[in-house]
Enzyme design. Structure first.
Site: not given
Ligand SMILES: *Cc1c(COP(=O)(O)O)cnc(C)c1O
Length: 407
Positions: A51, A148, A177, A234, A278, A325, A327
């Site tokens: 992602k 979430r 998750h 994941r 700055y 800054c 850039d």
């Molecule tokens: C981003 C995400 C992951 C990956 O998490 P990492 O900590 O980068 O391994 C896994 N599951 C879900 C639902 C996520 O949003």
């Protein structure tokens, strides 16, 4: 479908040569990390989470490298990310981790993408829309404590049963998750796992994959987080060569894939008392050599790191001085007649972060954030250059490696 290995990667020299700031991504490191993660995951299969443009590394080349390493499951956050991946010719499973809106559902069917059933509303929309001619592959998400997305555990068995009876619905996954898996021995992660196990046991329909572990859970909870049979792990951050903390990162032989470098665009020797940047908040404490680098917070180098950050250049670590800054930023090379000042010329590259340091962990610490945000923050205007140290001699032969010590 096109073969993903035939995808062209943009290595066009005219885009990156001479650029003031460049993110160099080592695809051999991505492949290495994917293999290490797959090994650790044992019987479970690795889902490469790509992602947010593969955490800033570039979704197309990263997906291709992951595919070369044997990855067949991908995770993205949004529908367009999944569509782009499919359009690039990937034939593996692609799960959109975010919540779909009902009007997007036909697009999931069109592009053969797996969707997240994150609520009763989404489940109802799936039941309305799914048809045998446009089947929907769903992963039902349980909220076991992240707070979430996801169904309350008690609602899952009934909703799964209804989805399983619908002719156009394929039960591709049941998942949750973790909120605290980055901390070793987290009691709350255990609580979430217990809740999830109870749901898995209460369900009596067939589901293709049951998955819970992210990188943190793979490393801290270990096997109980992925021993569901036909499970997935994941993993995102570890694919890019880091875990959430240096301590966790050290538990696997990971290789950081990204190096962010900035060129010296101006050099000058200034007398003691000269203000820099700055706010004139920093003044040279002595006669010193100042280099201006072509990277700033507009490139994702956090302004918050002002006064704390340092870079590696000329074989030394040099502090970033004055306010960072948009850039540019300035660094102090020290006394003009000594190294590293004597070794640094205009056009040289400084490493803002990379495998040989400073690390993305350090940059994150200097700016009160996490490495995830540092990677994702590398802005689209920063050219990405792809190397493949394992097998791409043509790229290796190019004069693009700023420091041999970084190899
Ligand atoms: C981003 C995400 C992951 C990956 O998490 P990492 O900590 O980068 O391994 C896994 N599951 C879900 C639902 C996520 O949003």
């Amino acid at each position: 479908m096109r073969n993903p290995t035939s995808l062209a990667i943009n290595r066009s020299a005219d885009i990156v040569e001479g650029a003031p700031v460049t993110a160099t991504v080592d695809l051999a490191a991505i492949r290495h990390n994917a293999r290490i993660l797959q090994e650790r995951a044992g019987e479970a299969e690795l889902m490469a989470v790509i992602k947010a443009d593969a955490y800033g590394h570039g979704a197309r080349p990263v997906a291709r490298a992951a595919h070369e390493a044997g990855v067949r499951h991908y995770g993205v956050a949004r529908l367009p990310e999944g569509i782009h991946l499919r359009e690039d010719g990937h034939t593996g499973r692609i799960l959109v981790l975010g919540a779909p809106s009902p009007e997007q559902l036909p697009r999931y069917a069109d592009h053969d993408l797996d969707l997240t059933v994150s609520s009763a509303d989404v489940a109802a929309a799936v039941l309305r829309r799914a048809s045998p001619t446009a089947p929907l592959r769903v992963h039902v998400k349980v909220d076991t404590g992240m707070g979430r997305l996801g169904l309350p555990p008690d609602d899952v068995p009934a909703i799964l049963a209804r989805l399983s009876d619908a002719p156009g619905v394929r039960l591709a996954g049941l998942w949750t998750h973790f909120a605290t898996a980055d901390a070793s021995g987290s009691a709350f992660a255990q609580t979430q796992l217990d809740r999830f196990r109870a749901v898995v046991e209460a369900v009596d329909v067939d589901v293709e994959h049951v998955h819970a572990a992210n990188t943190g859970a793979l490393l801290t909870v270990g096997e109980p987080a992925y021993d569901f049979g036909a499970s997935l792990v994941r993993s995102g951050i570890a694919l890019y060569g880091l875990a959430a903390t240096p301590e966790l990162s050290a538990r696997l032989d990971l290789r950081p894939a990204m190096r962010l470098t900035a060129r010296v665009t101006q050099l000058k020797t200034v007398p003691a008392g000269t203000p820099i940047s700055y706010g004139a908040r920093w003044q040279a404490p002595r006669r010193t050599r100042i280099a201006t680098l072509g990277a700033g917070y507009g490139d994702g180098y956090p302004r918050r790191g002002s006064g704390r950050a340092s870079v590696r250049i000329g074989g030394a670590s040099c502090p970033v001085v004055g306010t960072i800054c948009m850039d540019m930023c300035m660094i102090d090379l020290g006394p003009p007649d000594q190294a590293p000042a004597t070794r640094v010329e205009r056009g040289d590259e400084a490493v803002l972060f990379g495998p040989a340091g400073p690390t993305a962990h350090e940059v994150a610490q200097w700016s009160d954030t996490i490495p995830y945000e540092i990677f994702c923050g590398v802005s689209p205007r920063v050219p990405r250059r792809y190397t493949d140290r394992a097998d791409d001699a043509s790229v290796q032969a190019r004069p693009v490696q700023p420091a041999a010590s970084d190899a």
